[in-house]
Scaffold this motif. Structure first.
Motif, mmCIF file in Angstrom:
data_model
loop_
_atom_site.group_PDB
_atom_site.id
_atom_site.type_symbol
_atom_site.label_atom_id
_atom_site.label_comp_id
_atom_site.label_asym_id
_atom_site.label_seq_id
_atom_site.Cartn_x
_atom_site.Cartn_y
_atom_site.Cartn_z
ATOM 1 N N GLN A 14 38.702 45.033 45.418
ATOM 2 C CA GLN A 14 39.126 45.695 44.181
ATOM 3 C C GLN A 14 38.409 45.121 42.968
ATOM 4 N N SER A 15 38.193 43.817 42.973
ATOM 5 C CA SER A 15 37.509 43.205 41.832
ATOM 6 C C SER A 15 36.048 43.639 41.756
ATOM 7 N N TYR A 49 32.126 46.387 39.331
ATOM 8 C CA TYR A 49 30.896 45.645 39.076
ATOM 9 C C TYR A 49 29.793 46.592 38.617
#
Length: 121
Positions: free
Chosen positions: A81-82, A86
């Motif tokens: 999820q992080s 990006y």
């Protein structure tokens, strides 16, 4: 545990398959989210120990002495999820910053800053 006189224990992997699954899914992140094989990618093998610390933290939150498959899955979901945002702008479109740099002929940044500097002699 703190306050009980017992030393804090560090969770260990339930078995080698859990560790192997974690590493396999970590390697799979490189191709996730539609990244081009030649594109810059924030996932490197240097980050694997960080993911392993997240897995351990999930196990500790449950006061589990072993790291189970669910802990690895939770950690990988968090990391995935992080990475979804990006190199994307606030509205979710791909950032043109790195592609513009490459269009101007600038090479991709490498890990060492000193290797690109020339010595003044």
């Amino acid at each position: 545990m703190a306050g009980t006189g017992e030393p804090a224990t560090r969770p260990v992997y339930a078995d080698e398959n859990v560790r192997k699954e974690l590493r396999d899914s970590f390697v799979g992140l490189h191709g996730a989210n539609g990244y081009n094989e030649n594109a810059e990618m924030p996932v490197t093998f240097r980050k694997l120990p960080g993911v392993e610390r997240i897995v351990r933290a999930h196990a500790k939150l449950e006061f589990s002495p072993t790291i189970e498959e669910r802990h690895a899955q939770q950690a990988m979901e968090l990391v995935g999820q992080s990475l979804q945002g990006y190199q994307k702008t606030e509205d979710g479109t791909p950032s043109t910053r790195t592609s513009a740099r490459r269009a101007r002929g600038r090479p991709r940044k490498t890990g060492s800053r000193t290797s690109s500097r020339r010595s003044k002699s």
